[in-house]
Write a protein that holds these residues in place. Structure first.
Motif, PDB file in Angstrom:
ATOM      1  N   ARG A 132      37.646  31.072  51.024  1.00 49.42           N
ATOM      2  CA  ARG A 132      38.485  29.760  50.882  1.00 49.42           C
ATOM      3  C   ARG A 132      38.697  30.409  49.046  1.00 49.42           C
ATOM      4  N   TYR A 133      40.497  30.201  49.395  1.00 49.71           N
ATOM      5  CA  TYR A 133      41.441  30.567  48.269  1.00 49.71           C
ATOM      6  C   TYR A 133      40.885  29.458  46.986  1.00 49.71           C
ATOM      7  N   LYS A 134      40.586  30.035  45.696  1.00 47.16           N
ATOM      8  CA  LYS A 134      41.124  29.335  44.420  1.00 47.16           C
ATOM      9  C   LYS A 134      42.471  29.166  43.752  1.00 47.16           C
ATOM     10  N   HIS A 148      41.374  34.345  43.178  1.00 47.61           N
ATOM     11  CA  HIS A 148      39.671  34.648  42.780  1.00 47.61           C
ATOM     12  C   HIS A 148      39.400  34.143  44.828  1.00 47.61           C
ATOM     13  N   TYR A 173      44.098  39.028  47.188  1.00 51.43           N
ATOM     14  CA  TYR A 173      42.999  37.799  47.130  1.00 51.43           C
ATOM     15  C   TYR A 173      42.408  38.589  48.041  1.00 51.43           C
ATOM     16  N   ASP A 232      36.642  32.925  48.060  1.00 60.67           N
ATOM     17  CA  ASP A 232      35.315  33.435  48.962  1.00 60.67           C
ATOM     18  C   ASP A 232      35.322  33.551  50.362  1.00 60.67           C
ATOM     19  N   THR A 269      44.537  22.620  52.730  1.00 59.91           N
ATOM     20  CA  THR A 269      44.662  22.802  51.236  1.00 59.91           C
ATOM     21  C   THR A 269      46.884  22.793  51.926  1.00 59.91           C
ATOM     22  N   ASP A 279      36.532  22.403  47.554  1.00 55.38           N
ATOM     23  CA  ASP A 279      36.032  23.104  46.692  1.00 55.38           C
ATOM     24  C   ASP A 279      34.228  22.364  45.779  1.00 55.38           C
ATOM     25  N   SER A 316      45.335  32.191  40.915  1.00 54.29           N
ATOM     26  CA  SER A 316      44.023  32.982  40.068  1.00 54.29           C
ATOM     27  C   SER A 316      44.349  33.557  41.599  1.00 54.29           C
ATOM     28  N   SER A 368      29.109  23.048  48.141  1.00 54.50           N
ATOM     29  CA  SER A 368      28.418  23.777  47.361  1.00 54.50           C
ATOM     30  C   SER A 368      27.303  24.638  48.526  1.00 54.50           C
TER      31      SER A 368
END
Length: 172
Positions: free
Chosen positions: A53-55, A60, A124, A62, A78, A87, A58, A90
Motif C-alpha cells: 500500500r503506497y502512500k 512510505h 518506496y 506498507d 489508485t 487508506d 511520500s 486498518s
C-alpha cells in the motif's frame, strides 16, 4: 501472457520461494509482469501473502496481508492504476508489525545483472527494505520480476538504492 507463464514457472520452482512462508508481491501495472497467478499459488501452497500500500506524496509503503486470492476483488484502484488496500483499511496485518518477510518480489523499469534496479523514482522499496533491516527477522531475500528487454548494461544507482538479490526474466 506467454512470457508471464514462463516466469511463473521459474518463480514457483524457485528454492527461495519454496522455503518462504511470508511473501510480499506487487500488484501488477499493465506494463509489468502479471503476478495474479503467483498470488494464487502463494495461497494454494499455504503461505502468507502481503501486498504494497503506497502512500502518495511520500516514499512510505506498507506491506499488508491479503486473506485470499479472492480478496483482490475488494481492493481499491489508485490513480496509478494499482490495486491496493484503501487508506481506511486498518484491519490488515502489516508484515513488519508481525513476523517480518522471508521474500519480496519487486517490480522495476530496468535492471542490470549486478542487481541494480531502476524503480519509478519514489524510493518506496528502498525505504521499505531499510525498515526491514531494523526488524528482528532482518532483510528478506529480494527477487525482481522482469521482461528480457528490461535488462540493461548498467542502471544508475543512488546512495540509498538497495540492490536486489536476484532478477528473474525469461531466459536468465
Amino acid at each position: 501472457r506467454q512470457r508471464d507463464l514462463v516466469l511463473e514457472d521459474f518463480v514457483i520452482g524457485h528454492p527461495k520461494y519454496q522455503e518462504s512462508k511470508r511473501i510480499a508481491i506487487f500488484m501488477s501495472m499493465p506494463d509489468e509482469i502479471q503476478t495474479e497467478e503467483i498470488i494464487k499459488d502463494i495461497f494454494e501452497q499455504g503461505k502468507e501473502c502481503f501486498i504494497p500500500r503506497y502512500k502518495p506524496h511520500s516514499s512510505h509503503m506498507d506491506m499488508l496481508k491479503l486473506s485470499s486470492a479472492e480478496d483482490i476483488s475488494s481492493l481499491a484502484l489508485t490513480s496509478w492504476n494499482i490495486l491496493q488496500p484503501s487508506d481506511d483499511d486498518s484491519a490488515r496485518e502489516e508484515a513488519l508489525a508481525g513476523g517480518g518477510l522471508d521474500l519480496i518480489f519487486m517490480p522495476g523499469l530496468g535492471f542490470d545483472k549486478k542487481g541494480n534496479r531502476l524503480g519509478r523514482g519514489k524510493g518506496y522499496y528502498d525505504t521499505y527494505l531499510d525498515r526491514c533491516m531494523k526488524h528482528p527477522s532482518g532483510k528478506p531475500y529480494t527477487i525482481a520480476l522482469a521482461f528480457r528487454e528490461q535488462i540493461c548494461e548498467s542502471v544508475p544507482m543512488a546512495e540509498n538504492d538497495v540492490q536486489v538479490d536476484e532478477i528473474l526474466y525469461e531466459d536468465c
